[in-house]
Design a protein around this motif. Structure first.
Motif, PDB file in Angstrom:
ATOM      1  N   ARG A   1       0.848  -1.188   0.000  1.00 51.48           N
ATOM      2  CA  ARG A   1       0.000   0.000   0.000  1.00 51.48           C
ATOM      3  C   ARG A   1       0.883   1.236   0.000  1.00 51.48           C
ATOM      4  O   ARG A   1       1.838   1.324   0.767  1.00 51.48           O
ATOM      5  N   GLU A   2       0.568   2.199  -0.865  1.00 50.42           N
ATOM      6  CA  GLU A   2       1.348   3.439  -0.945  1.00 50.42           C
ATOM      7  C   GLU A   2       0.421   4.626  -0.775  1.00 50.42           C
ATOM      8  O   GLU A   2      -0.645   4.696  -1.388  1.00 50.42           O
TER       9      GLU A   2
ATOM     10  N   GLU B   1      -9.845  -8.221   3.716  1.00 53.25           N
ATOM     11  CA  GLU B   1      -9.973  -8.321   2.257  1.00 53.25           C
ATOM     12  C   GLU B   1     -11.138  -7.489   1.745  1.00 53.25           C
ATOM     13  O   GLU B   1     -11.058  -6.865   0.681  1.00 53.25           O
ATOM     14  N   GLU B   2     -12.233  -7.484   2.504  1.00 52.97           N
ATOM     15  CA  GLU B   2     -13.397  -6.699   2.100  1.00 52.97           C
ATOM     16  C   GLU B   2     -13.083  -5.212   2.099  1.00 52.97           C
ATOM     17  O   GLU B   2     -13.461  -4.478   1.177  1.00 52.97           O
ATOM     18  N   TYR B   3     -12.384  -4.746   3.131  1.00 53.68           N
ATOM     19  CA  TYR B   3     -12.030  -3.324   3.186  1.00 53.68           C
ATOM     20  C   TYR B   3     -11.031  -2.972   2.091  1.00 53.68           C
ATOM     21  O   TYR B   3     -11.099  -1.889   1.510  1.00 53.68           O
ATOM     22  N   ARG B   4     -10.142  -3.874   1.825  1.00 51.78           N
ATOM     23  CA  ARG B   4      -9.148  -3.630   0.767  1.00 51.78           C
ATOM     24  C   ARG B   4      -9.828  -3.485  -0.592  1.00 51.78           C
ATOM     25  O   ARG B   4      -9.387  -2.713  -1.450  1.00 51.78           O
ATOM     26  N   ALA B   5     -10.936  -4.210  -0.760  1.00 56.32           N
ATOM     27  CA  ALA B   5     -11.688  -4.152  -2.015  1.00 56.32           C
ATOM     28  C   ALA B   5     -12.743  -3.041  -1.997  1.00 56.32           C
ATOM     29  O   ALA B   5     -13.508  -2.895  -2.955  1.00 56.32           O
TER      30      ALA B   5
ATOM     31  N   ILE C   1      -6.722  -3.464   9.587  1.00 55.13           N
ATOM     32  CA  ILE C   1      -8.080  -3.052   9.230  1.00 55.13           C
ATOM     33  C   ILE C   1      -8.301  -1.582   9.558  1.00 55.13           C
ATOM     34  O   ILE C   1      -8.981  -0.857   8.829  1.00 55.13           O
ATOM     35  N   SER C   2      -7.706  -1.110  10.644  1.00 60.58           N
ATOM     36  CA  SER C   2      -7.902   0.283  11.052  1.00 60.58           C
ATOM     37  C   SER C   2      -7.359   1.252  10.008  1.00 60.58           C
ATOM     38  O   SER C   2      -7.794   2.406   9.944  1.00 60.58           O
ATOM     39  N   ARG C   3      -6.453   0.811   9.176  1.00 55.53           N
ATOM     40  CA  ARG C   3      -5.840   1.691   8.183  1.00 55.53           C
ATOM     41  C   ARG C   3      -6.792   2.027   7.038  1.00 55.53           C
ATOM     42  O   ARG C   3      -6.455   2.847   6.175  1.00 55.53           O
ATOM     43  N   TYR C   4      -7.955   1.418   7.029  1.00 54.62           N
ATOM     44  CA  TYR C   4      -8.957   1.704   5.999  1.00 54.62           C
ATOM     45  C   TYR C   4     -10.050   2.609   6.546  1.00 54.62           C
ATOM     46  O   TYR C   4     -11.197   2.575   6.089  1.00 54.62           O
TER      47      TYR C   4
ATOM     48  N   GLU D   1      -7.752   9.453   1.823  1.00 52.37           N
ATOM     49  CA  GLU D   1      -8.302   8.317   2.560  1.00 52.37           C
ATOM     50  C   GLU D   1      -8.543   8.688   4.025  1.00 52.37           C
ATOM     51  O   GLU D   1      -7.800   9.469   4.615  1.00 52.37           O
ATOM     52  N   GLU D   2      -9.600   8.105   4.600  1.00 53.04           N
ATOM     53  CA  GLU D   2      -9.879   8.328   6.007  1.00 53.04           C
ATOM     54  C   GLU D   2      -8.788   7.680   6.855  1.00 53.04           C
ATOM     55  O   GLU D   2      -8.224   6.660   6.494  1.00 53.04           O
ATOM     56  N   ILE D   3      -8.513   8.308   7.996  1.00 51.20           N
ATOM     57  CA  ILE D   3      -7.536   7.758   8.919  1.00 51.20           C
ATOM     58  C   ILE D   3      -8.276   7.039  10.037  1.00 51.20           C
ATOM     59  O   ILE D   3      -9.088   7.644  10.746  1.00 51.20           O
ATOM     60  N   GLY D   4      -8.032   5.767  10.175  1.00 46.16           N
ATOM     61  CA  GLY D   4      -8.681   4.993  11.227  1.00 46.16           C
ATOM     62  C   GLY D   4      -7.924   5.108  12.535  1.00 46.16           C
ATOM     63  O   GLY D   4      -6.923   5.821  12.646  1.00 46.16           O
ATOM     64  N   THR D   5      -8.402   4.411  13.529  1.00 49.00           N
ATOM     65  CA  THR D   5      -7.797   4.463  14.856  1.00 49.00           C
ATOM     66  C   THR D   5      -7.805   3.072  15.467  1.00 49.00           C
ATOM     67  O   THR D   5      -8.824   2.382  15.418  1.00 49.00           O
ATOM     68  N   CYS D   6      -6.677   2.663  16.045  1.00 45.27           N
ATOM     69  CA  CYS D   6      -6.566   1.355  16.691  1.00 45.27           C
ATOM     70  C   CYS D   6      -6.315   1.580  18.186  1.00 45.27           C
ATOM     71  O   CYS D   6      -5.318   2.186  18.568  1.00 45.27           O
ATOM     72  N   VAL D   7      -7.256   1.100  19.008  1.00 45.17           N
ATOM     73  CA  VAL D   7      -7.242   1.420  20.438  1.00 45.17           C
ATOM     74  C   VAL D   7      -7.243   0.142  21.282  1.00 45.17           C
ATOM     75  O   VAL D   7      -7.910  -0.845  20.938  1.00 45.17           O
ATOM     76  N   LEU D   8      -6.507   0.181  22.385  1.00 40.20           N
ATOM     77  CA  LEU D   8      -6.561  -0.875  23.393  1.00 40.20           C
ATOM     78  C   LEU D   8      -6.971  -0.234  24.714  1.00 40.20           C
ATOM     79  O   LEU D   8      -6.352   0.731  25.156  1.00 40.20           O
ATOM     80  N   ILE D   9      -8.040  -0.760  25.330  1.00 37.60           N
ATOM     81  CA  ILE D   9      -8.419  -0.304  26.662  1.00 37.60           C
ATOM     82  C   ILE D   9      -8.308  -1.492  27.611  1.00 37.60           C
ATOM     83  O   ILE D   9      -8.617  -2.621  27.252  1.00 37.60           O
ATOM     84  N   TYR D  10      -7.836  -1.235  28.819  1.00 40.16           N
ATOM     85  CA  TYR D  10      -7.673  -2.315  29.788  1.00 40.16           C
ATOM     86  C   TYR D  10      -8.042  -1.831  31.177  1.00 40.16           C
ATOM     87  O   TYR D  10      -8.009  -0.636  31.480  1.00 40.16           O
TER      88      TYR D  10
END
Length: 266
Positions: free
Chosen positions: A2-3, A87-91, A166-169, A10-19
């Motif tokens: 991916r470049e 794969e679905e998000y990539r497509a 996945i968050s990158r989509y 493109e939208e910027i996603g977010t990857c979060v961890l809560i504990y």
């Protein structure tokens, strides 16, 4: 491969961890994520009871929320589903705005059980026709060899990597974990996500844009709890948002409000 560039449309996603500790309000907070929402639930309980309770406490009309709950039976099934989503998000065919994994800690414990059973089966087959009997003991049945810890870490890294990918989509991905005091992989922390094994413990933070410690509000109902994405060094936290950091990196665990602050920088 991916470049893309910094000014990509493109939208910027977010990857979060809560504990946090059990019953701190982690699962219930997932209802505040933008929908359509997919919750991958691996804990042995129906999350609908918690989600309904939180919706009532926070005046959220749950009937208007579009939530899909998936309960995979195995690691392979969970990873296969996440790879299918990727794969679905990539497509350009992804259907969820948010994806939550509840919880990574419990899934790791399941991984360990699977590895213990696999080790036991392998060893008993090797000595089946001999006079050795050590593999009939509980001590040997419920144990991992040194090399097995590497396999456990690899399984967790594969799973976390797909969530991050996945968050990158433009998708919001959130994982939950239980709290551990003074983790073996970093004794300087009094609180951190409860992950076993130094291999995964030393790299998991790199998969997340934000890591937050969840606590109940003192003297109040558990919903909504408080989350801290900025630490004084005593507990593990992480924030990739300057705006959120300026606001103290701490507040009510409402993803709708938190994501609004984060996205104000985009």
């Amino acid at each position: 491969m991916r470049e893309y560039t910094l000014d990509s449309k493109e939208e910027i996603g977010t990857c979060v961890l809560i504990y946090g500790e059990p019953a701190a309000g982690k699962t219930g907070a997932l209802i505040t994520l933008p929908d359509p929402l997919c919750i991958i639930s691996v804990e042995p309980r129906d999350p609908r009871r918690t989600l309904n309770s939180v919706a009532s406490a926070m005046d959220i009309d749950i009937k208007k929320k579009k939530i899909t709950i998936l309960e995979p039976d195995s690691f392979d099934e969970a990873l296969e589903y996440l790879n299918t989503l990727d794969e679905e998000y990539r497509a350009g065919e992804g259907k969820f705005k948010s994806i939550a994994f509840d919880s990574l800690t419990f899934e790791q414990s399941k991984f360990r059980q699977d590895l213990e059973d696999s080790r036991y089966e392998k060893e008993t087959n090797l000595v089946k026709d001999t006079k050795k009997s050590r593999y009939k003991t509980l001590v040997d049945r419920f144990r991992l060899e040194y090399n097995d810890w590497s396999g456990l870490g690899s399984m967790m890294m594969r799973l976390t990597y797909v969530l991050n990918r996945i968050s990158r989509y433009g998708v919001y991905t959130v994982a939950t974990a239980t709290l551990m005091q003074y983790p073996k992989w970093d004794r300087e922390l009094s609180a951190a996500p409860a992950f076993k094994g130094s291999e995964y413990g030393s790299v998991f933070s790199g998969y997340f844009d934000f890591i937050g410690l969840v606590r109940k509000q003192e003297g109040k109902e558990p919903y909504p709890p408080i989350v801290s994405f900025v630490s004084d060094g005593d507990f593990m936290a992480k924030s990739c948002s300057h705006t959120l950091n300026k606001k103290g990196g701490k507040g009510v665990l409402d993803f709708g409000k938190i994501l609004k602050v984060i996205e104000s920088e985009n």
